[in-house]
Design a protein around this motif. Structure first.
Motif, PDB file in Angstrom:
ATOM      1  N   MET A  95      -9.326 -52.812  57.733  1.00 28.50           N
ATOM      2  CA  MET A  95      -9.399 -52.616  59.187  1.00 28.50           C
ATOM      3  C   MET A  95      -8.015 -52.374  59.791  1.00 28.50           C
ATOM      4  O   MET A  95      -7.862 -51.600  60.733  1.00 28.50           O
ATOM      5  N   GLY A  96      -7.008 -53.041  59.246  1.00 31.23           N
ATOM      6  CA  GLY A  96      -5.655 -52.790  59.741  1.00 31.23           C
ATOM      7  C   GLY A  96      -5.224 -51.366  59.483  1.00 31.23           C
ATOM      8  O   GLY A  96      -4.646 -50.703  60.356  1.00 31.23           O
ATOM      9  N   LEU A  97      -5.522 -50.840  58.287  1.00 30.01           N
ATOM     10  CA  LEU A  97      -5.178 -49.460  57.964  1.00 30.01           C
ATOM     11  C   LEU A  97      -5.994 -48.470  58.783  1.00 30.01           C
ATOM     12  O   LEU A  97      -5.501 -47.404  59.151  1.00 30.01           O
ATOM     13  N   ALA A  98      -7.253 -48.815  59.076  1.00 30.21           N
ATOM     14  CA  ALA A  98      -8.100 -47.913  59.873  1.00 30.21           C
ATOM     15  C   ALA A  98      -7.489 -47.641  61.242  1.00 30.21           C
ATOM     16  O   ALA A  98      -7.660 -46.556  61.807  1.00 30.21           O
ATOM     17  N   LEU A  99      -6.751 -48.628  61.775  1.00 36.73           N
ATOM     18  CA  LEU A  99      -6.132 -48.459  63.100  1.00 36.73           C
ATOM     19  C   LEU A  99      -5.028 -47.399  63.104  1.00 36.73           C
ATOM     20  O   LEU A  99      -4.608 -46.954  64.170  1.00 36.73           O
ATOM     21  N   LEU A 100      -4.570 -47.008  61.925  1.00 33.34           N
ATOM     22  CA  LEU A 100      -3.573 -45.930  61.873  1.00 33.34           C
ATOM     23  C   LEU A 100      -4.198 -44.581  62.213  1.00 33.34           C
ATOM     24  O   LEU A 100      -3.507 -43.657  62.613  1.00 33.34           O
ATOM     25  N   VAL A 109     -15.849 -50.543  67.002  1.00 30.65           N
ATOM     26  CA  VAL A 109     -17.247 -50.108  67.018  1.00 30.65           C
ATOM     27  C   VAL A 109     -17.740 -49.784  65.617  1.00 30.65           C
ATOM     28  O   VAL A 109     -18.812 -50.223  65.184  1.00 30.65           O
ATOM     29  N   ILE A 110     -16.967 -49.027  64.868  1.00 33.86           N
ATOM     30  CA  ILE A 110     -17.380 -48.651  63.505  1.00 33.86           C
ATOM     31  C   ILE A 110     -17.413 -49.884  62.600  1.00 33.86           C
ATOM     32  O   ILE A 110     -18.324 -50.043  61.778  1.00 33.86           O
ATOM     33  N   ALA A 111     -16.449 -50.777  62.766  1.00 36.40           N
ATOM     34  CA  ALA A 111     -16.401 -51.981  61.927  1.00 36.40           C
ATOM     35  C   ALA A 111     -17.657 -52.818  62.087  1.00 36.40           C
ATOM     36  O   ALA A 111     -18.149 -53.411  61.124  1.00 36.40           O
ATOM     37  N   TYR A 112     -18.212 -52.847  63.290  1.00 36.24           N
ATOM     38  CA  TYR A 112     -19.357 -53.716  63.531  1.00 36.24           C
ATOM     39  C   TYR A 112     -20.695 -53.020  63.331  1.00 36.24           C
ATOM     40  O   TYR A 112     -21.699 -53.398  63.939  1.00 36.24           O
ATOM     41  N   THR A 113     -20.688 -52.063  62.394  1.00 40.20           N
ATOM     42  CA  THR A 113     -21.932 -51.713  61.712  1.00 40.20           C
ATOM     43  C   THR A 113     -22.229 -52.801  60.685  1.00 40.20           C
ATOM     44  O   THR A 113     -23.296 -52.814  60.076  1.00 40.20           O
ATOM     45  N   MET A 114     -21.279 -53.727  60.505  1.00 37.50           N
ATOM     46  CA  MET A 114     -21.406 -54.817  59.542  1.00 37.50           C
ATOM     47  C   MET A 114     -22.731 -55.573  59.635  1.00 37.50           C
ATOM     48  O   MET A 114     -23.367 -55.847  58.602  1.00 37.50           O
ATOM     49  N   PRO A 115     -23.233 -55.934  60.826  1.00 35.74           N
ATOM     50  CA  PRO A 115     -24.480 -56.687  60.869  1.00 35.74           C
ATOM     51  C   PRO A 115     -25.679 -55.955  60.274  1.00 35.74           C
ATOM     52  O   PRO A 115     -26.622 -56.593  59.807  1.00 35.74           O
ATOM     53  N   VAL A 116     -25.661 -54.632  60.298  1.00 33.83           N
ATOM     54  CA  VAL A 116     -26.758 -53.885  59.688  1.00 33.83           C
ATOM     55  C   VAL A 116     -26.790 -54.151  58.187  1.00 33.83           C
ATOM     56  O   VAL A 116     -27.829 -54.480  57.605  1.00 33.83           O
ATOM     57  N   TRP A 117     -25.612 -54.031  57.547  1.00 34.87           N
ATOM     58  CA  TRP A 117     -25.546 -54.286  56.111  1.00 34.87           C
ATOM     59  C   TRP A 117     -25.846 -55.759  55.818  1.00 34.87           C
ATOM     60  O   TRP A 117     -26.519 -56.072  54.826  1.00 34.87           O
ATOM     61  N   ALA A 118     -25.370 -56.665  56.673  1.00 36.09           N
ATOM     62  CA  ALA A 118     -25.576 -58.094  56.437  1.00 36.09           C
ATOM     63  C   ALA A 118     -27.057 -58.460  56.522  1.00 36.09           C
ATOM     64  O   ALA A 118     -27.552 -59.270  55.724  1.00 36.09           O
ATOM     65  N   ALA A 119     -27.772 -57.883  57.493  1.00 36.19           N
ATOM     66  CA  ALA A 119     -29.191 -58.191  57.643  1.00 36.19           C
ATOM     67  C   ALA A 119     -29.972 -57.753  56.408  1.00 36.19           C
ATOM     68  O   ALA A 119     -30.845 -58.475  55.914  1.00 36.19           O
ATOM     69  N   VAL A 120     -29.659 -56.567  55.903  1.00 38.62           N
ATOM     70  CA  VAL A 120     -30.348 -56.059  54.707  1.00 38.62           C
ATOM     71  C   VAL A 120     -29.989 -56.902  53.485  1.00 38.62           C
ATOM     72  O   VAL A 120     -30.860 -57.277  52.684  1.00 38.62           O
ATOM     73  N   LEU A 121     -28.700 -57.220  53.335  1.00 41.71           N
ATOM     74  CA  LEU A 121     -28.261 -58.017  52.187  1.00 41.71           C
ATOM     75  C   LEU A 121     -28.825 -59.438  52.242  1.00 41.71           C
ATOM     76  O   LEU A 121     -29.161 -60.020  51.203  1.00 41.71           O
ATOM     77  N   ALA A 122     -28.950 -60.015  53.452  1.00 39.15           N
ATOM     78  CA  ALA A 122     -29.510 -61.362  53.590  1.00 39.15           C
ATOM     79  C   ALA A 122     -30.986 -61.369  53.192  1.00 39.15           C
ATOM     80  O   ALA A 122     -31.477 -62.329  52.589  1.00 39.15           O
ATOM     81  N   TRP A 123     -31.702 -60.312  53.532  1.00 36.35           N
ATOM     82  CA  TRP A 123     -33.107 -60.193  53.128  1.00 36.35           C
ATOM     83  C   TRP A 123     -33.216 -60.057  51.608  1.00 36.35           C
ATOM     84  O   TRP A 123     -34.066 -60.689  50.981  1.00 36.35           O
ATOM     85  N   VAL A 164     -12.410 -43.802  59.542  1.00 39.30           N
ATOM     86  CA  VAL A 164     -13.840 -44.089  59.547  1.00 39.30           C
ATOM     87  C   VAL A 164     -14.271 -44.666  58.199  1.00 39.30           C
ATOM     88  O   VAL A 164     -14.996 -45.662  58.128  1.00 39.30           O
ATOM     89  N   ALA A 165     -13.816 -44.043  57.102  1.00 37.34           N
ATOM     90  CA  ALA A 165     -14.188 -44.504  55.760  1.00 37.34           C
ATOM     91  C   ALA A 165     -13.671 -45.916  55.500  1.00 37.34           C
ATOM     92  O   ALA A 165     -14.393 -46.770  54.958  1.00 37.34           O
ATOM     93  N   LEU A 166     -12.428 -46.193  55.886  1.00 33.30           N
ATOM     94  CA  LEU A 166     -11.850 -47.520  55.668  1.00 33.30           C
ATOM     95  C   LEU A 166     -12.600 -48.584  56.467  1.00 33.30           C
ATOM     96  O   LEU A 166     -12.882 -49.677  55.960  1.00 33.30           O
ATOM     97  N   ALA A 167     -12.935 -48.265  57.719  1.00 29.18           N
ATOM     98  CA  ALA A 167     -13.649 -49.221  58.564  1.00 29.18           C
ATOM     99  C   ALA A 167     -15.044 -49.510  58.016  1.00 29.18           C
ATOM    100  O   ALA A 167     -15.494 -50.664  57.994  1.00 29.18           O
ATOM    101  N   LEU A 168     -15.748 -48.486  57.543  1.00 28.36           N
ATOM    102  CA  LEU A 168     -17.082 -48.688  56.979  1.00 28.36           C
ATOM    103  C   LEU A 168     -17.025 -49.516  55.697  1.00 28.36           C
ATOM    104  O   LEU A 168     -17.870 -50.394  55.475  1.00 28.36           O
ATOM    105  N   LEU A 169     -16.040 -49.246  54.849  1.00 31.17           N
ATOM    106  CA  LEU A 169     -15.896 -50.004  53.607  1.00 31.17           C
ATOM    107  C   LEU A 169     -15.587 -51.469  53.895  1.00 31.17           C
ATOM    108  O   LEU A 169     -16.153 -52.383  53.274  1.00 31.17           O
ATOM    109  N   GLY A 170     -14.700 -51.705  54.856  1.00 34.17           N
ATOM    110  CA  GLY A 170     -14.392 -53.077  55.243  1.00 34.17           C
ATOM    111  C   GLY A 170     -15.600 -53.788  55.825  1.00 34.17           C
ATOM    112  O   GLY A 170     -15.822 -54.980  55.567  1.00 34.17           O
TER     113      GLY A 170
END
Length: 299
Positions: A95-100, A109-123, A164-170
């Motif tokens: 995320m720090g590198l994504a800010l560059l 905004v892109i970083a907090y697609t995280m809950p989508v992945w978390a909800a699926v992984l939790a299921w 975008v790629a770095l933020a999604l991976l993080g």
């Protein structure tokens, strides 16, 4: 194989978990414009790595002052290191590198697609029930974030794609760490667990900063030092502590969806402090995101 959650008294425990989640969201939301301002003086790996080590050390000192042991049982080291790498190392570095490449609001905004992945992984990993209201909440919040990404004409140009790629991976790594934290259930006091995860997680980030960046703390302005102090105390010491506390009290998917308030705060504060765009489209998207978060915390 699923791991069932123990019975939880919603009346006694859930409200406190939601309070911890709210504190986390505010602390992390404010951190996006702060980091964007700080990297003008100190590059991101150095800024995040060294502030994290200091923050982890302060939490360790607080744990000792409270009489808590910092000892980790041999069987706990493996899970502890995995969680530190996912929840801290990957998140902080990526995320720090994504800010560059991205403005602070867009990165949040892109970083907090995280809950989508978390909800699926939790299921999938924990067997958490995906109730209809929780699915609707996730879709509402994600729709708001998607709208927010396009509200100011977010460009996926070649210049922004690395960010975008770095933020999604993080985001995916942090989601996996969120779910595995519930699966591993570290048998450590909260302060001890948080101190070790932040300390272990930030050492590689600081080392990468020394290798690939040229830190010059002597050149920092008084504003730069103030921003560094904020990052040490709020995102690392207070917000991470509250995040791990909330994660002990709430289902992983609910905790993750609740953090969707972070980009709302990040975008609004970035607009005020950094003069990033905030128009009717952004405001509508933020309302939709917050409605999804409120629904999730009630589901």
């Amino acid at each position: 194989m699923s791991v069932s959650e123990p019975p939880v008294s919603r009346a006694r425990i859930a409200p406190l978990g939601l309070l911890f989640l709210a504190i986390t969201s505010v602390g992390w939301g404010l951190n996006w414009p702060v980091m964007k301002s700080l990297i003008a003086e100190l590059l991101p790996l150095t800024a995040r790595g060294f502030t994290g080590i200091i923050g982890g050390s302060l939490l360790a000192a607080l744990a000792l002052w409270r009489g808590e042991s910092l000892r980790v049982a041999p069987a706990q080291w493996g899970p502890l290191i995995v969680l530190a790498l996912l929840n801290v190392t990957g998140w902080m570095a990526l995320m720090g590198l994504a800010l560059l490449w991205l403005p602070g609001g867009e990165a949040a905004v892109i970083a907090y697609t995280m809950p989508v992945w978390a909800a699926v992984l939790a299921w999938w990993i924990l067997g958490e029930r995906m109730s209809l209201s929780r699915i609707v909440a996730m879709l509402m919040a994600f729709a708001g974030i998607t709208a927010l990404m396009g509200a100011d004409g977010l460009s996926t140009s070649a210049e922004k794609l690395p960010g975008v790629a770095l933020a999604l991976l993080g985001a995916f790594g942090f989601a996996l760490g969120t779910v595995l934290a519930k699966r591993f259930r570290l048998a450590l006091p909260l302060l001890t667990s948080t101190a070790w995860q932040i300390g272990i997680g930030c050492v590689p980030v600081a080392l990468l900063g020394l290798i690939f960046e040229t830190p010059n703390f002597a050149a920092l302005s008084s504003t730069g030092w103030s921003l560094l102090a904020y990052i040490v105390i709020v995102p690392f010491c207070i917000a991470y502590l509250c995040w791990f506390a909330a994660l002990k009290m709430l289902p992983a998917s609910v905790a993750a969806i609740g953090t969707m308030a972070v980009p709302v705060i990040g975008v609004v504060v970035s607009a005020i402090a950094l003069h990033e765009p905030l128009g009717i489209g952004q405001i509508a998207a933020l309302v939709l995101t917050l409605a999804g978060v409120m629904l999730a915390t009630r589901s």
